[in-house]
Design a protein around this motif. Sequence first.
Motif, PDB file in Angstrom:
ATOM      1  N   LEU A   1      42.753  12.339  15.605  1.00  0.00           N
ATOM      2  CA  LEU A   1      41.290  12.304  15.574  1.00  0.00           C
ATOM      3  C   LEU A   1      40.778  12.109  14.149  1.00  0.00           C
ATOM      4  O   LEU A   1      39.848  11.322  13.910  1.00  0.00           O
ATOM      5  N   LEU A   2      41.396  12.813  13.213  1.00  0.00           N
ATOM      6  CA  LEU A   2      40.996  12.681  11.812  1.00  0.00           C
ATOM      7  C   LEU A   2      41.225  11.248  11.327  1.00  0.00           C
ATOM      8  O   LEU A   2      40.399  10.684  10.592  1.00  0.00           O
ATOM      9  N   MET A   3      42.344  10.652  11.756  1.00  0.00           N
ATOM     10  CA  MET A   3      42.653   9.272  11.377  1.00  0.00           C
ATOM     11  C   MET A   3      41.586   8.310  11.889  1.00  0.00           C
ATOM     12  O   MET A   3      41.074   7.469  11.143  1.00  0.00           O
ATOM     13  N   PHE A   4      41.220   8.438  13.161  1.00  0.00           N
ATOM     14  CA  PHE A   4      40.237   7.521  13.734  1.00  0.00           C
ATOM     15  C   PHE A   4      38.846   7.738  13.150  1.00  0.00           C
ATOM     16  O   PHE A   4      38.086   6.786  12.952  1.00  0.00           O
ATOM     17  N   ILE A   5      38.511   8.990  12.861  1.00  0.00           N
ATOM     18  CA  ILE A   5      37.214   9.273  12.241  1.00  0.00           C
ATOM     19  C   ILE A   5      37.150   8.652  10.847  1.00  0.00           C
ATOM     20  O   ILE A   5      36.168   7.997  10.481  1.00  0.00           O
ATOM     21  N   GLN A   6      38.223   8.843  10.070  1.00  0.00           N
ATOM     22  CA  GLN A   6      38.245   8.335   8.697  1.00  0.00           C
ATOM     23  C   GLN A   6      38.300   6.810   8.651  1.00  0.00           C
ATOM     24  O   GLN A   6      37.546   6.153   7.924  1.00  0.00           O
ATOM     25  N   GLU A   7      39.200   6.226   9.431  1.00  0.00           N
ATOM     26  CA  GLU A   7      39.425   4.785   9.352  1.00  0.00           C
ATOM     27  C   GLU A   7      38.439   3.990  10.193  1.00  0.00           C
ATOM     28  O   GLU A   7      38.231   2.806   9.945  1.00  0.00           O
ATOM     29  N   GLY A   8      37.852   4.637  11.205  1.00  0.00           N
ATOM     30  CA  GLY A   8      36.920   3.930  12.066  1.00  0.00           C
ATOM     31  C   GLY A   8      35.668   3.459  11.340  1.00  0.00           C
ATOM     32  O   GLY A   8      34.972   2.554  11.805  1.00  0.00           O
ATOM     33  N   ARG A   9      35.406   4.039  10.183  1.00  0.00           N
ATOM     34  CA  ARG A   9      34.210   3.670   9.429  1.00  0.00           C
ATOM     35  C   ARG A   9      34.448   2.480   8.507  1.00  0.00           C
ATOM     36  O   ARG A   9      33.509   1.929   7.956  1.00  0.00           O
ATOM     37  N   SER A  10      35.729   2.090   8.351  1.00  0.00           N
ATOM     38  CA  SER A  10      36.008   1.080   7.329  1.00  0.00           C
ATOM     39  C   SER A  10      36.906  -0.062   7.786  1.00  0.00           C
ATOM     40  O   SER A  10      37.269  -0.899   6.984  1.00  0.00           O
ATOM     41  N   THR A  11      37.303  -0.115   9.055  1.00  0.00           N
ATOM     42  CA  THR A  11      38.212  -1.168   9.492  1.00  0.00           C
ATOM     43  C   THR A  11      37.921  -1.585  10.921  1.00  0.00           C
ATOM     44  O   THR A  11      37.452  -0.785  11.726  1.00  0.00           O
ATOM     45  N   THR A  12      38.205  -2.838  11.229  1.00  0.00           N
ATOM     46  CA  THR A  12      38.039  -3.344  12.599  1.00  0.00           C
ATOM     47  C   THR A  12      39.274  -3.092  13.441  1.00  0.00           C
ATOM     48  O   THR A  12      39.250  -3.273  14.653  1.00  0.00           O
ATOM     49  N   LEU A  13      40.370  -2.663  12.804  1.00  0.00           N
ATOM     50  CA  LEU A  13      41.617  -2.457  13.542  1.00  0.00           C
ATOM     51  C   LEU A  13      41.457  -1.375  14.598  1.00  0.00           C
ATOM     52  O   LEU A  13      42.047  -1.458  15.678  1.00  0.00           O
ATOM     53  N   VAL A  14      40.669  -0.354  14.307  1.00  0.00           N
ATOM     54  CA  VAL A  14      40.455   0.716  15.280  1.00  0.00           C
ATOM     55  C   VAL A  14      39.819   0.150  16.546  1.00  0.00           C
ATOM     56  O   VAL A  14      40.218   0.486  17.668  1.00  0.00           O
TER      57      VAL A  14
END
Length: 440
Positions: free
Chosen positions: A234-247
């Motif tokens: 969850l922490l990974m998706f919260i952090q990376e979801g704001r800066s990448t389209t890969l999510v």
Amino acid sequence: MNIIKYKALQSTLTKFTLSLLLFTTFSGTLRKWVFVDNSAVGNIILFMQIVCPFVFVLLLGKIQNPFKRPIFIWYSFLLILLAFNPMNLTYFHGILGLLLHLGFWVIMGFYIYNPDLFKVEVLIKAGIVLAIIEIVLGYIQYFLSPLHFLNRYADMKQITGGIATVGDGVRVTGTFSYLGGYYSFMMFYSFLIWALLRRNYNGLLLLVLIIGGLVASFMSGSRSVVFTYIVFSLLMFIQEGRSTTLVRRLVLQALGIGIIAISVSFFLGDRFGVEEKVGISYSNFSGRVQSTRSSGEEESRILEPIKETIFFRGDYPLLGIGLGSTYQGALALFGTSAYLTNYGYYEEEWERIVLEGGFVLFFFKIFLFAFLYRHLVIPKFSKVVLLIYIFIFVPLVFNVYNVVFLFIGIMLLDKSYRLEKSAVSNAERSVTNSSVSSLV
């Protein structure tokens, strides 16, 4: 240091770190499948695992050595004093305790001061292979009999309760000697997935690893493994979801794979039993959670370690009774102190740290985590959550597997941010140089 020596040292360090990862992952195979019930060989392999982090001192001792920094000087000095506490039963307890309490911080310190010397691509590729091996092996072990050769522990003579199970399945150990090793690997697995996401690895591979890791967590039968995996994900998706389209790509691929899986299951009738087996793993885990929750065990597992530390019931809360005095390996080889016997039952790491080194040592650990926060380049929010979680729930002294797996996991994630930061800086420098050239 000239460029040739630098490259040679970088290569040597990378090879050793890779060897450390492989040794930590596969040393259990020797203990439980080759040297069966051979406690002497097992002790030697375990001792090698304890001293491996100190090889970094030999490799990097002449350059940025953390032991030249004040926080490590004071920490080492404190540990030496505590190791030779007169209440300790033998000096061997103290020496082992000194190694255990230093291990993680030795390798973490060398990384903090020499991050450019650690190349991660080979470690990431090795991590992917190891992840696949452990997940597949765990899946096989889960549905085998507890008496099967693949499900044995390192020393079955000392196991009174038999192989641990969860519902109808075996609590998997993978290539490790006991349950704790697999749990440690799954924490590394979470960091690996995060690093892969940041390094823009194939989305389908990521999705398979994410789903496989969740199933493996259920098959471990451990609430802490499942909780850790979910929190980190969850922490990974919260952090990376704001800066990448890969999510977003992963979400779409997950929907696609879900549709395909349902279609295949409908037409083939799930002939291979995958759907049923995955469901069983979740059902067994859920049943264990409900059972421990209704009995009150779950709440006590979370709160008791904190309460036992805050309301410490020992007689020596300031400096403890000596390093290594609670370490199971030292107790088996060299005996148990009467001061420890008088204390009674203990289990969790916080409590054991205070027992061995008092609150002086416990609060120094807090300073070390503050040091880690200051030097890692992981974004602040994620860094705070990760470090608080690790400090409270992850044993870094008495679980020797955690020392290596957590170090390499944090390094992979931190390096992914460092490399991105370096790439941005180089790009900005290139643009600036181009602008200057055009003006000239």
